[in-house]
Every structure is written in C-alpha cells, then in structure tokens.
Design a protein around this motif. Structure first.
Motif, PDB file in Angstrom:
ATOM      1  N   ALA B 393       0.860  -1.177   0.212  1.00 34.64           N
ATOM      2  CA  ALA B 393       0.228  -0.038   0.133  1.00 34.64           C
ATOM      3  C   ALA B 393       0.946   1.162   0.042  1.00 34.64           C
ATOM      4  CB  ALA B 393      -1.059  -0.050   1.183  1.00 34.64           C
ATOM      5  N   LEU B 394       1.601   1.267   0.740  1.00 33.23           N
ATOM      6  CA  LEU B 394       2.912   2.523   0.783  1.00 33.23           C
ATOM      7  C   LEU B 394       3.448   2.700  -0.610  1.00 33.23           C
ATOM      8  CD1 LEU B 394       4.296   1.939   4.348  1.00 33.23           C
ATOM      9  CD2 LEU B 394       3.106   3.993   3.489  1.00 33.23           C
ATOM     10  N   PHE B 585      -3.781  -8.560  10.135  1.00 30.00           N
ATOM     11  CA  PHE B 585      -3.136  -7.361  10.090  1.00 30.00           C
ATOM     12  C   PHE B 585      -3.308  -6.639   8.856  1.00 30.00           C
ATOM     13  CE2 PHE B 585      -0.998 -10.563  12.463  1.00 30.00           C
ATOM     14  CZ  PHE B 585      -0.454  -9.647  13.542  1.00 30.00           C
ATOM     15  N   THR B 586      -4.301  -5.596   8.915  1.00 31.27           N
ATOM     16  CA  THR B 586      -4.821  -4.708   7.657  1.00 31.27           C
ATOM     17  C   THR B 586      -4.327  -3.367   7.529  1.00 31.27           C
ATOM     18  OG1 THR B 586      -6.925  -6.029   8.394  1.00 31.27           O
ATOM     19  CG2 THR B 586      -6.981  -4.133   6.658  1.00 31.27           C
ATOM     20  N   ALA B 587      -3.687  -3.346   6.404  1.00 31.22           N
ATOM     21  CA  ALA B 587      -3.051  -1.933   6.045  1.00 31.22           C
ATOM     22  C   ALA B 587      -4.342  -1.049   5.522  1.00 31.22           C
ATOM     23  CB  ALA B 587      -1.907  -1.871   5.365  1.00 31.22           C
ATOM     24  N   SER B 588      -4.123   0.372   5.690  1.00 28.96           N
ATOM     25  CA  SER B 588      -5.006   1.322   5.058  1.00 28.96           C
ATOM     26  C   SER B 588      -4.116   2.305   4.918  1.00 28.96           C
ATOM     27  CB  SER B 588      -6.157   1.526   5.604  1.00 28.96           C
ATOM     28  OG  SER B 588      -6.999   2.701   5.201  1.00 28.96           O
ATOM     29  N   VAL B 589      -3.606   3.193   3.676  1.00 24.42           N
ATOM     30  CA  VAL B 589      -3.036   4.124   3.278  1.00 24.42           C
ATOM     31  C   VAL B 589      -3.744   5.157   2.709  1.00 24.42           C
ATOM     32  CG1 VAL B 589      -0.968   4.818   1.917  1.00 24.42           C
ATOM     33  CG2 VAL B 589      -0.640   2.606   3.463  1.00 24.42           C
ATOM     34  N   ASP B 590      -3.677   6.473   3.116  1.00 25.27           N
ATOM     35  CA  ASP B 590      -4.335   7.424   2.272  1.00 25.27           C
ATOM     36  C   ASP B 590      -3.568   8.610   1.861  1.00 25.27           C
ATOM     37  OD1 ASP B 590      -7.312   7.234   2.336  1.00 25.27           O
ATOM     38  OD2 ASP B 590      -6.917   7.091   4.550  1.00 25.27           O
ATOM     39  N   PHE B 611      -5.703   3.521  -0.443  1.00 25.37           N
ATOM     40  CA  PHE B 611      -4.887   2.123  -0.841  1.00 25.37           C
ATOM     41  C   PHE B 611      -5.491   1.127   0.319  1.00 25.37           C
ATOM     42  CE2 PHE B 611      -2.688   5.655  -2.606  1.00 25.37           C
ATOM     43  CZ  PHE B 611      -2.729   5.310  -3.929  1.00 25.37           C
ATOM     44  N   GLN B 612      -6.458   0.310   0.003  1.00 25.99           N
ATOM     45  CA  GLN B 612      -7.012  -0.570   0.870  1.00 25.99           C
ATOM     46  C   GLN B 612      -6.528  -1.960   0.886  1.00 25.99           C
ATOM     47  OE1 GLN B 612      -8.480   0.463   3.929  1.00 25.99           O
ATOM     48  NE2 GLN B 612      -8.293  -1.533   4.442  1.00 25.99           N
ATOM     49  N   ASP B 613      -5.814  -2.474   1.987  1.00 22.38           N
ATOM     50  CA  ASP B 613      -5.473  -3.785   2.095  1.00 22.38           C
ATOM     51  C   ASP B 613      -6.939  -4.638   2.390  1.00 22.38           C
ATOM     52  OD1 ASP B 613      -4.381  -6.323   2.626  1.00 22.38           O
ATOM     53  OD2 ASP B 613      -3.590  -5.579   4.612  1.00 22.38           O
ATOM     54  N   VAL B 614      -7.178  -5.471   1.519  1.00 23.09           N
ATOM     55  CA  VAL B 614      -8.486  -6.199   1.786  1.00 23.09           C
ATOM     56  C   VAL B 614      -8.422  -7.626   1.950  1.00 23.09           C
ATOM     57  CG1 VAL B 614      -9.824  -4.390   0.572  1.00 23.09           C
ATOM     58  CG2 VAL B 614      -9.105  -6.370  -0.757  1.00 23.09           C
ATOM     59  N   GLY B 615      -7.361  -8.213   1.990  1.00 24.94           N
ATOM     60  CA  GLY B 615      -7.149  -9.686   1.717  1.00 24.94           C
ATOM     61  C   GLY B 615      -7.646 -10.130   0.417  1.00 24.94           C
ATOM     62  N   ALA B 616      -8.917 -10.586   0.502  1.00 25.86           N
ATOM     63  CA  ALA B 616      -9.662 -10.890  -0.705  1.00 25.86           C
ATOM     64  C   ALA B 616     -11.154  -9.973  -0.708  1.00 25.86           C
ATOM     65  CB  ALA B 616      -9.942 -12.367  -0.530  1.00 25.86           C
ATOM     66  N   LEU B 670     -12.059  10.765  -5.119  1.00 25.87           N
ATOM     67  CA  LEU B 670     -11.255  10.041  -4.339  1.00 25.87           C
ATOM     68  C   LEU B 670     -11.128   8.796  -5.179  1.00 25.87           C
ATOM     69  CD1 LEU B 670     -10.272   8.768  -1.607  1.00 25.87           C
ATOM     70  CD2 LEU B 670     -12.466   7.642  -1.225  1.00 25.87           C
ATOM     71  N   GLU B 671      -9.574   8.457  -5.424  1.00 24.88           N
ATOM     72  CA  GLU B 671      -9.351   7.104  -6.177  1.00 24.88           C
ATOM     73  C   GLU B 671      -9.310   6.042  -5.235  1.00 24.88           C
ATOM     74  OE1 GLU B 671      -5.571   7.639  -8.500  1.00 24.88           O
ATOM     75  OE2 GLU B 671      -6.145   9.556  -9.232  1.00 24.88           O
ATOM     76  N   ILE B 672      -9.601   5.016  -5.738  1.00 26.07           N
ATOM     77  CA  ILE B 672      -9.759   3.825  -4.732  1.00 26.07           C
ATOM     78  C   ILE B 672      -8.879   2.682  -5.368  1.00 26.07           C
ATOM     79  CG2 ILE B 672     -11.106   2.046  -3.505  1.00 26.07           C
ATOM     80  CD1 ILE B 672     -13.210   4.004  -3.182  1.00 26.07           C
ATOM     81  N   THR B 673      -7.942   1.983  -4.565  1.00 26.23           N
ATOM     82  CA  THR B 673      -7.131   0.904  -4.933  1.00 26.23           C
ATOM     83  C   THR B 673      -7.335  -0.255  -3.704  1.00 26.23           C
ATOM     84  OG1 THR B 673      -5.382   2.355  -6.187  1.00 26.23           O
ATOM     85  CG2 THR B 673      -4.916  -0.053  -5.730  1.00 26.23           C
ATOM     86  N   LEU B 674      -7.909  -1.300  -4.499  1.00 20.39           N
ATOM     87  CA  LEU B 674      -8.092  -2.460  -3.414  1.00 20.39           C
ATOM     88  C   LEU B 674      -6.999  -3.617  -3.694  1.00 20.39           C
ATOM     89  CD1 LEU B 674     -12.029  -3.054  -3.603  1.00 20.39           C
ATOM     90  CD2 LEU B 674     -10.638  -1.375  -2.367  1.00 20.39           C
TER      91      LEU B 674
END
Lengths: 158, 730
Positions: B393-394, B585-590, B611-616, B670-674
């Motif tokens: 995400a970073l 362990f979930t990451a979320s970056v803005d 940028f959202q870490d969603v696993g699946a 807002l741009e969203i990346t999963l």
C-alpha cells in the motif's frame, strides 16, 4: 387553540386540522397521525434534511413546519411519489449507483431530488443540484455514490 | 450489484427503531441530571406524575418496590448517591404522548449538592501522572507494557524526536437517533431496538436489571446507522423498566440533542510520543497516553489497551515502552466509534513520523517503507505479524504521489499516512443453515446497519461457499430467543466471523448430504426443479435426500460457529492492564492533496487516493462503498468534527449545526485501490473493511497541511483557528 385553519391536502387526501394542537409539527402529523413513516425524523432542528417533504412542489423541512400554520397547499411525502415518473427515474439512478447504505437519509434525498428536478427542470446542472442537496446529510456513503446518481440525473452537466 | 434493500429504502418503506409502534403504546422520556457532578439529594417525581398524560414515573426509589433485582447493581439504572455527568438519567417517565412525556421529565425536581466537575484529563492531571497514579480513584484504566532496553536506546540515540499531540472527542452521528420499544408480559421482557448487538443488549440489560438473561428477548430493526454508537444496552433497560411500571408498551427515543449529550462517544486525549533514532533507523519509542474516558469505560480498558498499540504502529521500532491512563471525567461514558480512537492515534503517530522523516531529510514514505512490518516481524507485544499489505500500500501511494507531485499547485501540499487494523473475529458468533429442496435459509440474529455486511455480505459468502446463486440464499433474521448467538455488527467482524461460521456450517451440510448420497465429495447446484446434490453418485434433488421429518419440519439444519483465535501476546511484556492480540493485520494508506488558505487557515482537500488492504474481495461494490464512506467520515474527523466542552463539563455544540459533519460539497474526488493477496481472518482470506478506511485520513490531511505550510498542527481537528495559530507561531 386558534381557529380551524381548514383541511390540509396530504398525498391527494384531505386531512382535517381542527383537532391538531397548535405546536404540532408537520413531521409528527405525518408520522404519528397519518402513519406516513417514510418521512424520517433526524435532528428535528432543520439541520439534516431527513424529514424533507414537498409543499406545492417545493422542498420543505417538515420538522420546522407547524401543521396548523401551513397554507392550504398540497403536501407530498415519499409515499406520495410512488408512481411519479421523476421519482422512478431518481430511484433508478440511486439504485444503479447504490447511493444508499443505512437508508435513513434516503427518503429525504429522494424527495429533495425529485422536487429540485421538477422545480429546476431536467437541464439543471449537477453543480446546482449538489448545492441544493448540501442540506441533506448522509453519514454512510460519503456522498460519492449519491454524487454519481445526481450526475446521471442532471442532464445539463457538467 | 443492486443492493437487496434499495427498493424498500428508496420508498421509505423499511422500519427503523424510530418507526416502531405498538397498540396502546406510551412514550418514555429520561429525567436528566442538571449537574455534572455532585451528591444527589432528592428526586421529586410528584410534579412529573401530575403532568397530564403521565402514566408512570420511576427513579431509584421506585425501583425498590417495582424491580428490587435492579438495586445495588454494579451499573445501576439510576444513580443513588452521586451523579456522574450532566444529563445522566436520574429518573424516567412514560406518558400518552411524546410531548407529555417530555413535559413531565422537565417538571421533575432534581436536587443536587453540586461539586466542581472534572471537565478534562488535564483538569485532573496538569502534569503527567506520577508513580502510583494507577491506583488513583480518578484512573479507570491503566496499561503499561514494553520490551527491550528503552533507556539505553534513548541514551545511544543520535536524534530524539519528542512531541505532544491533543485530539478532540468525536460523535458517531448516525442519522437515526437511538430508539426502542419495550413490552413486558407473562414474565417475558421483550425489547425491539435499533441495535448493532441484540445479544449484547440482552446480556447488558440482564446485568443492569438483575434479571436472568433468558427472560429477556431482544429483537432488532433496520438500523439507521451505527458506527459503534448502537453497540450496547443504552435505552433498553429504561424502556423495559417503564413498561414494567406502566403495564403498557413503551417507546423510548432520544432527541438529537440527547444523542450528542448522552451518547457514548470518543472523548479527548493527550498523546506524548518520543522516538529515538540512530542515523536513519528507529531504535526506541516511548508512548504516553492520557485518554478521557468520561464517567466510565465500557469494556474495561479496551480503549486504552487496544488503542495504545496504534501509537507504536505497524513498524519495527526497537525497544518500546507504552503507558496509558484512562482518566475519569464528568462526561458521559466513553463509547466506541468506527475504529474507536484509532484515527486519533494514527494522526499522532503518522504526523510524528512525517515530521521525524523531514528532520532527518528522508522522504516520509521511504522512511515508513524502511520500517514497516513485513510478515514474520514481531509486534511490540511479541506477536508474530501475519500477511500484511502495508508495504504494498505504501509503495502504491508513493508511486501515486510521484505522479501527482508535478501538478501540485503553489500553496497546496501532499501528505500520506498508513493506518493499521485487525479484523474483530476475536468476538465470536454462530449461524444456522437450513436447506430444503428450494432454498438455503441463512438464520442469524443481526440486522443491517447500512454497510450491506448482513443483507449482502453474508448471503454472498453463503452463495460462494455453497456454489448456489445468491437468489437461492434467503437471509432470515430473528430475535435472541430463536436465533443462534452472535456478538454483533461491529469491529469489521460481521462478514469475517459469521462468514467463517457459514463456511463451517456448509461443510457440515455437505458432509451429511454426502453420506446420504452414498459418498462424497458433493456440491449443491441449482437444478431443473429446485436444488440438486451433485457428487460421484450422480445428481439428485435435495428433497430426495431429506428425512420425512426434515421434509415436514423445514429442512436439513447445520450450525456453524467461529470463535477466532489470535496467537497469544507475550505476557512477560505486559506490566499492567489488558492488551489484546491481533487476529490479522490490515493496512490502509491515504494520500491527500490540500489547499491551505493562508489568510483564514481553512483547509480544503482537493483530491485523495485510498489504498486499502482487503485480503480478498468478496463483494467489490460493498468494499468500495466502505472506503468511500470511511474516507469522508475521516475527513470530518480531520477538519471539523469535535465535541466542545465548557469548564463545567457542559457540551457546547450538541447539534448538527454546531457539530459539523461533511456535506455533499465537502467531498473531493477519491481514487480507490483495493489490494488483495495478504489474506486475513475472514472467509476466503478476506479482511474486515468497515473500520480501516477511516484510520489514516486525519493523518494524511495533517501531513499534507505540513507539506503545504511547513508548519505542523498537533491538535485534531485541523480547524481554521488551529491552522492559523500554527501559521503565525514564531
């Protein structure tokens, strides 16, 4: 109690006002006297837009209107626009964009959007619609999906 | 995807808590304490009883006759000696109209020998609490933990970065106020409520009223937004006591002013961070937290013991020492609010790291990348880090920042931040699957709060697990008397925990069908006439494999449960208090670009990327909707939302006019990346996404403001006043 102000028309039906207390709000008349609970109670102070209804086609916050003080103009609630073609288009746009989550602000948004599209015409620009709808608060969607739904409806763009 | 609730909600045709109505129903109202602190001398309900329309009026005194089991409880319904906050219910009334109930509540005469209240944590502790403070009566919770030699790390440091941050209280602001209807008859205490936790309400209510849990039945309604605010018993015990006193159904609902005044929300905090660096590497961290917990802290020290980990963050940082105090003040009890208190912690830590990187002359994103957790690293409490999307995400945010940088205008700034979360599957739950020849019924207790996690998320998991089309999955929600037990819709856990329970129930269902079909493995498929079982022995309609009882009695039943086990933390690192391990362990970056008005100090977010870490991903539209909604809620916490309290602990802005949440005009593109691929605790490797999207927003905005102005604002939210003060600071 003041003199009988005469009947009020709600969704095409007359509602007698003689026995309604002076300080009763239109919101409470609609919800608890008439059972029209699609109009939602949020802040009761005119800040959230959840209780929006149409009075002679114009958007009005029913929490700020006293039932007996209203002029004898037709009131339309979310239940009264079930078959309305503009409302059908609004519901389609909100459905296509999933422009709702918990649904509590949703009837207010639908009624306000229908009222604005009728009042301002189909060529209203999206910026104008956005400005007019800024008094309707939504806490779930972040407005992104609502914004996309509005864009579908405001043909006048941008 | 068409939301299954869209048609009903767009017509205003679904029933929320505020819409409930029963024949012969009375309206309830609460009698508020007129003082924030003091000794309760008398509650005279005579004038309330004489108000026209009043049927019942009860206070602590009346409970002696009416409900002796409610006396002497740890959490009393009404205070007996001391009032703890302004507005605390000291009595309750029920009347034939809402207006009459409110008039009666105002008529009650409450006499209090007032004392000067403790209005905030620095009122109680102007200096950092000294040794032994953990046992002060004003300290509700104390946590202390760490590992490594912190003193030595700081002694060896080439640079020590020390800062103090202050954050304000924030309210959930679900648009639907709290509301419920209670009915008491034939020994059953029944309450229908707009709640995120039917079983939690049942158990809390049993505790408060001193009744066996089985005599209380809680049923849910559509919930008009929760965000943590509808996650424990609140109005329900009062409504039940009024129903018992009046012999009639009683509706109890808060006005919106009461929502603000009585609601359980996040309160203010003071956060002190010290980081020791050798060259460009972090070697030590000291964290000190003073958290305002109001008059009490439900869930014991969760708010301190869990949150304090967000001040260490998802980073390698050498030796660590954390200490936190939950400090009692004369405000309503602290309550959870979408990732409780975490966005405030992330704001402090990520601002701190950003400033530190700039002091070191390192790119802030590169500095984070040099320290961010990799799988297999250890948390400061000794837990092994599992699959974590932080690095990816970073990197994605750094790439986007490079692309944006050339077009960032004069007077604008760019900032990023990383938040970290863990799916709340530690709170367990159960579901029941019921298969007949035509459909699969998914029976459980939870109601939809808006995210879609119940009505669309659980059915999507059931469809994916069974292989059946979603339209053959029927979601059935029932009350606590009939539904399987569950913890509630909170903690980003619903799809994860109940989803795992569904997967388990499906495995049991298929195992039974395989035995009956003469061998497995089998799967379910839509057939020509209902549902078929397909396996090595061929295709057969489900109906043929049911026993006569099952055919008559509603189908083949299988129950599934999931009680998530997190790997343990190392107890030798904990000195005091309760800490909580992570299930995943979930990451979320803005990333945010802001424009700062140098004249007024007002901040406008121009564009942003999440940028959202969603696993699946289980349902992409629902996940994106959580990111959109969480981002904007975070924007409110970044810029405008704060509860303002007077020195006598009165809330000064209890309205949506004065407590300002974002409107349609405040929202940037807002741009969203999963990001998939780092699996979590949910079914198919999913991670919970209800809370994570809010985490890093205030920090990203604050870092962008620092980038634009060269000044660091260390108080949240970043109001024009605070930004202006930072701009003119010498």
């Amino acid at each position: 109690m003041s003199a009988d102000p005469g009947p009020l028309e709600v969704n095409g039906r007359p509602v007698e006002r003689a026995s309604i207390p002076d300080d009763e709000r239109l919101l409470d008349t609609l919800r608890w006297r008439l059972g029209l609970k699609g109009t939602k109670e949020g802040c009761r102070s005119g800040d959230c837009g959840a209780c929006t209804v149409l009075l002679a086609g114009e958007t009005v916050l029913s929490c700020l209107a006293l039932t007996r003080d209203l002029p004898a103009l037709p009131v339309t609630t979310i239940e009264g626009i079930e078959e309305d073609p503009v409302a059908i288009a609004v519901r389609e746009a909100f459905t296509a964009e999933a422009a709702l989550q918990c649904g509590y602000c949703t009837p207010g948004f639908v009624v306000a959007t229908v009222g604005l599209l009728k009042e301002l015409g189909p060529d209203v620009g999206v910026d104008r619609l956005r400005e007019e709808l800024a008094g309707n608060l939504c806490r779930c969607t972040g407005y992104a999906a609502i914004d996309r739904a509005i864009r579908r409806l405001a043909r006048g763009g941008p | 995807m068409t939301r299954p609730d869209a048609a009903g909600k767009l017509r205003g045709a679904v029933t929320f808590g505020t819409d409930l109505e029963r024949p012969g129903m009375l309206w309830g109202a609460l009698v508020p304490s007129p003082a924030a602190a003091g000794r309760l001398r008398a509650v005279d309900l005579g004038p309330a009883r004489r108000t026209p329309g009043v049927v019942a009026a009860i206070g602590a005194e009346e409970l002696r006759q009416l409900l002796p089991s409610a006396l002497g409880r740890e959490r009393p319904l009404f205070p007996v000696e001391e009032v703890a906050y302004r507005g605390q219910p000291v009595a309750a009334v029920a009347a034939s109209t809402r207006a009459a109930a409110r008039a009666a509540a105002r008529a009650a005469r409450v006499t209090i020998e007032e004392r000067r209240p403790v209005a905030d944590v620095e009122d109680r502790y102007p200096e950092w609490p000294g040794p032994g403070a953990a046992s002060d009566p004003g300290v509700i919770a104390h946590v202390r933990a760490g590992h490594g030699n912190v003193a030595s790390a700081f002694a060896r440091a080439t640079l020590v970065h020390s800062e103090t941050y202050r954050t304000s209280g924030v309210c959930q602001v679900a648009l639907e106020p709290h509301a419920c209807v209670a009915e008491v008859s034939d020994g059953v205490w029944r309450v229908t409520s707009s709640t995120q936790t039917p079983f939690g309400v049942r158990d809390d209510t049993a505790e408060i009223l001193g009744l066996p849990a089985e005599t209380i039945v809680v049923d849910g309604t559509w919930v008009g937004g929760g965000f943590g605010g509808k996650g424990a018993a609140f109005l329900e015990p009062y409504a039940l006591a009024l129903a018992r006193a009046s012999g009639r159904p009683v509706e109890l609902a808060l006005s919106y002013r009461e929502e603000f005044r009585l609601g359980r929300s996040t309160l203010a905090a003071v956060i002190r961070l010290d980081t020791a660096v050798i060259d460009r590497t972090i070697v030590g961290r000291r964290v000190r937290l003073l958290l305002d917990t109001g008059s009490s802290l439900p869930g014991r020290d969760f708010a301190t013991g869990y949150s304090i980990g967000f001040l260490v963050g998802p980073y390698r940082c050498g030796a660590v020492e954390v200490e936190g105090f939950g400090v009692r003040t004369n405000k309503p009890p602290f309550g959870p609010h979408r990732a409780p208190f975490a966005p405030q912690c992330v704001f402090a830590l990520e601002s701190h790291l950003d400033g530190l990187a700039r002091r070191l002359g390192v790119d802030p994103l590169e500095f984070r990348l040099a320290h961010v957790w990799r799988e297999g690293d250890e948390t400061f409490l000794g837990q092994k880090v599992g699959p974590f999307g932080g690095e990816r995400a970073l990197r994605a945010a750094a790439e986007r920042a490079r692309a944006w940088r050339p077009s960032v205008a004069e007077g604008h700034g760019l900032g990023a931040a990383l938040g970290f979360w863990s799916t709340g599957t530690g709170a367990g739950g159960e579901v029941r699957l019921r298969l007949d020849g035509r459909a699969l019924r998914l029976e459980q207790v939870e109601r939809e709060i808006g995210s879609g996690s119940v009505i669309a998320g659980l059915t999507a998991v059931a469809a994916r697990a069974t292989g059946l089309p979603a339209r053959l999955v029927r979601l059935v929600a029932s009350d606590t008397a009939t539904a399987p037990v569950d913890s509630g819709v909170f903690g980003s856990r619903t799809v994860a925990a109940l989803g795992r329970a569904i997967v388990q129930a499906n495995e049991k269902l298929l195992a039974t069908l395989a035995r009956r079909a003469g061998g497995g493995p089998v799967r379910l498929e839509e057939g020509a006439d209902g549902i078929d079982v397909v396996g090595p022995a061929g295709r057969r309609p489900v109906a043929e494999l049911l026993t006569p009882e099952e055919r008559d009695g509603g189908g083949l039943v299988a129950e599934g449960r999931h009680y998530g086990n997190a790997p343990p933390i190392d107890p030798s690192r904990v000195e005091d208090g309760t800490f909580y391990p992570y299930t995943d362990f979930t990451a979320s970056v803005d990333l945010a670009e802001v424009e700062v008005d140098p004249e007024t100090g007002s901040v406008r977010v121009v564009r942003a990327a999440a940028f959202q870490d969603v696993g699946a991903v289980i349902s992409e539209p629902l996940v994106r909707a959580q990111v959109e909604g969480g981002f904007v809620m975070g924007l409110g916490e970044a810029l405008t939302e704060e509860t303002l309290w007077s020195p006598d602990a009165t809330l000064l802005n209890p309205s949506l006019l004065d407590y300002r949440i974002p409107t349609l005009l405040d929202v940037p593109p807002l741009e969203i990346t999963l990001l998939e691929g780092a699996p979590g605790a949910g079914p198919f490797g999913a991670k919970g996404v209800g809370e994570p999207p809010i985490l890093a927003v205030p920090a990203a905005v604050a870092n962008a403001v620092a980038d634009a102005t060269g000044r660091r604002v260390r108080d949240l939210p970043l109001t024009p006043e605070r930004v202006s003060r930072a701009l003119i600071r010498p």
